[in-house]
Design an enzyme around this catalytic site. Structure first.
Site, mmCIF file in Angstrom:
data_model
loop_
_atom_site.group_PDB
_atom_site.id
_atom_site.type_symbol
_atom_site.label_atom_id
_atom_site.label_comp_id
_atom_site.label_asym_id
_atom_site.label_seq_id
_atom_site.Cartn_x
_atom_site.Cartn_y
_atom_site.Cartn_z
ATOM 1 N N ASP A 51 6.698 -54.739 -4.173
ATOM 2 C CA ASP A 51 7.391 -55.361 -5.303
ATOM 3 C C ASP A 51 6.764 -54.963 -6.627
ATOM 4 O O ASP A 51 7.462 -54.856 -7.645
ATOM 5 C CB ASP A 51 7.413 -56.883 -5.144
ATOM 6 C CG ASP A 51 8.644 -57.467 -5.820
ATOM 7 O OD1 ASP A 51 8.509 -58.432 -6.591
ATOM 8 O OD2 ASP A 51 9.740 -56.922 -5.597
ATOM 9 N N GLU A 92 4.315 -60.377 -15.984
ATOM 10 C CA GLU A 92 4.479 -60.232 -14.530
ATOM 11 C C GLU A 92 3.619 -59.090 -13.999
ATOM 12 O O GLU A 92 2.991 -59.217 -12.940
ATOM 13 C CB GLU A 92 5.957 -59.963 -14.223
ATOM 14 C CG GLU A 92 6.308 -60.043 -12.766
ATOM 15 C CD GLU A 92 7.726 -60.549 -12.583
ATOM 16 O OE1 GLU A 92 7.984 -61.712 -12.935
ATOM 17 O OE2 GLU A 92 8.556 -59.761 -12.125
ATOM 18 N N GLU A 144 17.752 -61.093 -10.533
ATOM 19 C CA GLU A 144 16.880 -62.242 -10.847
ATOM 20 C C GLU A 144 17.255 -63.462 -10.010
ATOM 21 O O GLU A 144 16.391 -64.176 -9.489
ATOM 22 C CB GLU A 144 16.976 -62.593 -12.345
ATOM 23 C CG GLU A 144 16.570 -61.474 -13.300
ATOM 24 C CD GLU A 144 15.086 -61.130 -13.244
ATOM 25 O OE1 GLU A 144 14.532 -60.965 -12.142
ATOM 26 O OE2 GLU A 144 14.468 -61.015 -14.313
ATOM 27 N N GLU A 214 18.635 -55.973 -1.827
ATOM 28 C CA GLU A 214 17.659 -57.065 -1.743
ATOM 29 C C GLU A 214 17.353 -57.400 -0.287
ATOM 30 O O GLU A 214 16.197 -57.630 0.092
ATOM 31 C CB GLU A 214 18.169 -58.310 -2.493
ATOM 32 C CG GLU A 214 18.157 -58.167 -4.011
ATOM 33 C CD GLU A 214 16.759 -58.137 -4.603
ATOM 34 O OE1 GLU A 214 15.784 -58.497 -3.903
ATOM 35 O OE2 GLU A 214 16.623 -57.747 -5.764
HETATM 36 C C1 LIG Z 1 13.046 -56.465 -5.237
HETATM 37 C C2 LIG Z 1 13.032 -57.452 -6.371
HETATM 38 N N1 LIG Z 1 14.169 -58.061 -6.747
HETATM 39 C C3 LIG Z 1 14.176 -58.957 -7.755
HETATM 40 C C4 LIG Z 1 13.013 -59.275 -8.425
HETATM 41 C C5 LIG Z 1 13.027 -60.289 -9.526
HETATM 42 O O1 LIG Z 1 12.600 -59.791 -10.724
HETATM 43 C C6 LIG Z 1 11.828 -58.613 -8.021
HETATM 44 N N2 LIG Z 1 10.645 -58.873 -8.604
HETATM 45 N N3 LIG Z 1 11.872 -57.719 -6.991
#
Ligand SMILES: Cc1ncc(CO)c(N)n1
EC number: 3.5.99.2
Length: 225
Positions: A51, A92, A144, A214
Site C-alpha cells: 500500500d 500519510e 477513498e 481494490e
Molecule cells: C489500494 C488502496 N486503495 C485506497 C486507498 C485509500 O487512499 C489506499 N491507501 N490504498
C-alpha cells in the site's frame, strides 16, 4: 428502472446495482480477519508494504485531479477539497514509514506485486487529459470510500481488532475521513447530474474497475502473486 431509482443520486443507484462488487471490496476476508482478530500478521505486513507503493502512485493521480478541477470544475470549492486530500497524503507517507519501521517492513526493498502494478497502471491511465474530470473524481471518491468503509468496519461494534492494528484502522476508519468521503461523493453526484450519457457510463465503468482492483489488492495480501 423502479421509481425510487429515478430520484436517487447516481452514486447511490450504482452502489445498489453493484452491491455485490461493492461488498466484496468493503467486506473483504482480509479486513474481516482484522476485525475478528484472526488476521495473519505476515498478510498485514505484505499489505503495508504494497500500500505504501500504491500511495506513492496515488500522489500524481490526485495532482492530476487538481488540474482537471482547475480546468473543468463549475465549483471552486472542489479545488480546496482535493487540496485537502493532497495535504493528507503528505502526512500519510510519513505514517507509512513509521508504521513500516514498527513492523520491521523494509519499504525500500518491497517489490510491487502484479495486482499493485496493474492498479497503479490504471491510476496512471486516469491521469490522461482525455479522461474527464467527472470520471476522475468519481474514481477518487471510490478509491477513498473503499478504505473508509473497510476500516471503519474494523472499529465498529463487535470488532475484535488487535490493539497493534487499531492505529491503521483509525487512519482510514475515522469519522473525519468518513466526512471527507461524503464530500467527494457529493462532488461526484453534482458533476454526474449534469453529465451527458457517455460520461455517465464511463464513470460507472471506472467505478466498477476501481472496485475490481481494490478486491485484487486485498487478495494480494494473501501472498499469491
Ligand atoms: C489500494 C488502496 N486503495 C485506497 C486507498 C485509500 O487512499 C489506499 N491507501 N490504498
Amino acid at each position: 428502472m423502479e421509481e425510487s431509482n429515478k430520484e436517487m443520486l447516481m452514486i447511490q443507484k450504482w452502489l445498489n446495482q453493484h452491491n455485490e462488487l461493492y461488498t466484496s471490496a468493503t467486506r473483504h476476508p482480509f479486513t474481516l480477519s482484522i476485525r475478528d482478530g484472526s488476521v495473519d500478521l505476515s498478510a498485514f505486513k505484505r499489505w503495508l508494504g504494497q500500500d505504501y507503493i500504491f500511495v506513492r502512485a496515488f500522489v500524481p493521480f490526485i495532482a492530476s485531479l487538481l488540474l482537471k478541477a482547475w480546468k473543468e470544475s463549475d465549483d471552486d470549492s472542489d479545488i480546496e477539497v482535493i487540496l485537502g486530500g493532497i495535504a493528507a497524503l503528505n502526512d500519510e507517507v510519513s505514517w507509512f514509514k513509521r508504521e513500516a519501521s514498527k513492523w520491521s517492513v523494509s519499504l525500500s526493498s518491497t517489490v510491487p506485486q502484479k495486482a499493485n502494478l496493474e492498479y497503479c497502471r490504471f491510476l496512471e491511465s486516469l491521469m490522461s487529459p482525455e479522461v474527464d474530470y467527472t470520471v476522475a473524481v468519481t474514481a477518487f471518491w471510490a478509491i477513498e470510500a473503499v478504505y473508509q468503509e473497510s476500516y471503519a468496519h474494523c472499529l465498529s461494534d463487535g470488532s475484535k481488532t488487535p490493539e497493534e492494528l487499531k492505529e491503521t484502522c483509525q487512519r482510514w476508519g475515522n469519522d473525519g475521513f468518513g466526512q471527507y468521503c461524503h464530500t467527494l461523493q457529493n462532488i461526484a453526484n453534482r458533476r454526474l447530474e449534469k453529465s451527458p450519457e457517455d460520461i455517465i457510463s464511463k464513470a460507472e465503468a471506472t467505478l466498477m474497475r476501481v472496485l475490481e482492483y481494490e478486491v485484487e489488492f486485498w487478495n494480494m495480501s494473501r501472498g499469491e502473486t
